[in-house]
Design a protein around this motif. Sequence first.
Motif, PDB file in Angstrom:
ATOM      1  N   LYS A 340       0.818  -1.212   0.000  1.00  0.00           N
ATOM      2  CA  LYS A 340       0.000   0.000   0.000  1.00  0.00           C
ATOM      3  C   LYS A 340       0.855   1.266   0.000  1.00  0.00           C
ATOM      4  O   LYS A 340       0.380   2.342  -0.317  1.00  0.00           O
ATOM      5  CB  LYS A 340      -0.932   0.004   1.220  1.00  0.00           C
ATOM      6  CG  LYS A 340      -1.998  -1.078   1.185  1.00  0.00           C
ATOM      7  CD  LYS A 340      -2.949  -0.879   0.016  1.00  0.00           C
ATOM      8  CE  LYS A 340      -4.021  -1.948  -0.040  1.00  0.00           C
ATOM      9  NZ  LYS A 340      -4.937  -1.761  -1.179  1.00  0.00           N
ATOM     10  N   THR A 341       2.100   1.135   0.412  1.00  0.00           N
ATOM     11  CA  THR A 341       3.056   2.239   0.379  1.00  0.00           C
ATOM     12  C   THR A 341       4.283   1.748  -0.386  1.00  0.00           C
ATOM     13  O   THR A 341       4.388   0.561  -0.715  1.00  0.00           O
ATOM     14  CB  THR A 341       3.472   2.659   1.802  1.00  0.00           C
ATOM     15  OG1 THR A 341       4.181   1.557   2.423  1.00  0.00           O
ATOM     16  CG2 THR A 341       2.252   3.014   2.657  1.00  0.00           C
ATOM     17  N   VAL A 342       5.220   2.638  -0.656  1.00  0.00           N
ATOM     18  CA  VAL A 342       6.436   2.227  -1.368  1.00  0.00           C
ATOM     19  C   VAL A 342       7.166   1.148  -0.575  1.00  0.00           C
ATOM     20  O   VAL A 342       7.601   0.125  -1.124  1.00  0.00           O
ATOM     21  CB  VAL A 342       7.360   3.440  -1.605  1.00  0.00           C
ATOM     22  CG1 VAL A 342       8.692   2.985  -2.197  1.00  0.00           C
ATOM     23  CG2 VAL A 342       6.690   4.452  -2.531  1.00  0.00           C
ATOM     24  N   LEU A 343       7.286   1.372   0.743  1.00  0.00           N
ATOM     25  CA  LEU A 343       7.930   0.377   1.600  1.00  0.00           C
ATOM     26  C   LEU A 343       7.155  -0.936   1.570  1.00  0.00           C
ATOM     27  O   LEU A 343       7.731  -2.022   1.465  1.00  0.00           O
ATOM     28  CB  LEU A 343       8.006   0.908   3.037  1.00  0.00           C
ATOM     29  CG  LEU A 343       8.651  -0.013   4.079  1.00  0.00           C
ATOM     30  CD1 LEU A 343      10.109  -0.280   3.725  1.00  0.00           C
ATOM     31  CD2 LEU A 343       8.547   0.611   5.470  1.00  0.00           C
ATOM     32  N   GLY A 344       5.833  -0.825   1.637  1.00  0.00           N
ATOM     33  CA  GLY A 344       4.993  -2.012   1.620  1.00  0.00           C
ATOM     34  C   GLY A 344       5.048  -2.762   0.304  1.00  0.00           C
ATOM     35  O   GLY A 344       5.017  -4.002   0.279  1.00  0.00           O
ATOM     36  N   LEU A 345       5.133  -2.041  -0.802  1.00  0.00           N
ATOM     37  CA  LEU A 345       5.237  -2.679  -2.112  1.00  0.00           C
ATOM     38  C   LEU A 345       6.496  -3.539  -2.201  1.00  0.00           C
ATOM     39  O   LEU A 345       6.462  -4.671  -2.693  1.00  0.00           O
ATOM     40  CB  LEU A 345       5.246  -1.619  -3.214  1.00  0.00           C
ATOM     41  CG  LEU A 345       3.897  -0.964  -3.541  1.00  0.00           C
ATOM     42  CD1 LEU A 345       4.110   0.271  -4.406  1.00  0.00           C
ATOM     43  CD2 LEU A 345       2.985  -1.960  -4.257  1.00  0.00           C
ATOM     44  N   CYS A 346       7.604  -3.004  -1.705  1.00  0.00           N
ATOM     45  CA  CYS A 346       8.869  -3.749  -1.727  1.00  0.00           C
ATOM     46  C   CYS A 346       8.786  -4.981  -0.829  1.00  0.00           C
ATOM     47  O   CYS A 346       9.228  -6.076  -1.201  1.00  0.00           O
ATOM     48  CB  CYS A 346      10.020  -2.849  -1.273  1.00  0.00           C
ATOM     49  SG  CYS A 346      10.351  -1.460  -2.377  1.00  0.00           S
TER      50      CYS A 346
END
Length: 383
Positions: A340-346
Amino acid sequence: MLSTETINTLIFNSFDEIETVWRSFEESSDNTAFQNFDWLKHWYDSVGVASGCRACLVVVEYPVGQPVMLLPLGIEKRQGVNCLVWLGGAVSDYHGPLLSPQLSENFTQDFFQKAWQAIQVSLPAYDAILFEKMPKDIGAQLNPFVSLSCIPTASNAHFTYLGTQFDGFLKAKRSSKSISTEKRKHRRLQEYGQVEFVIASDSKQIKRFLADMIAQKVRSYMEMGVANLFESKEVCDFFNVLSAQAIPLGFVHLSALMLDDRIIATHWGLVYKKRFYHLYPTYEQSELTKYAPGGLLMWHLFEWCIDNGIEIYDFTIGDEPYKDQWCDQELKLYDYYQGKTVLGLCYAWAFKTSRLLKRKIKHTPALWKVAQSVRAFLGKIRH
């Protein structure tokens, strides 16, 4: 025509707040034993809170005041990433919602997708969704969450229908030669002393059987080189507290195969809605291992289930070869990873990639054989 505006979404942050609604809904809902209120509350109190998990218990109503779905969710921090997960962790073999029996009749998949988006908006902020071990079917209906962009779990689950006669069940599942071989092993075992199948019923038996079950399971984990579930004090607390409280209620089933006063095999499982969950079988590693005490205990469990009106024997997750000897039903499991966030996507991408690789290895016999050997070797080095 249903619309997302007609749905009422309630978020509870504690089990005490939702207990009345949950217990009432659970009685008639489609769900597994791992969504039982007591199971998840004990897990949350013992393991979830200690790991920093924050409960987000969602009740979906349609119309207002009429629950159609209950989602036991939580947000936990993993390596600095806030992850939305199903409650229950590693001790739960099936994750997912509790569903109204009429849900699939009233809600289309397209509507579920829209409703799921609305539910996410109601939840606290998080970085990634990590939904694992979701069964394709819950009760008699399709699990709506498998309509998301899921991938197959590395292993599936297996179960069988028991019927009403133990002898008939054995003959239907095994050849006459195989049954004779097993019975011969059982007779040889009896030459060492009195063999007895015992179901734990008092506090003394519960403590003793559970201690042996954990010790035997830890030895098995070490031999296979896999993570030791019982290394966690919180997990041990979960099993001890739940066993003490739920065995008298008939929800937890703890048994042992005794040779005189010696425990040579154990099993810890669940009994729920006419389904027996085969979860933690163990046996003592000794000169008696060649007589398959674990197999004899399982025969006793089959017979007990049939005598007590249990309809399904569920071996749960895992593709161990011995399950094929007994099971004619497979339950497919799925995982869903979404950032859902850039960190979460990774983070979600890394999880998804590792799970796809794990499944590839498990379903390639040559690779899986090598992986098991390496894992066992590393386990010996560590211990």
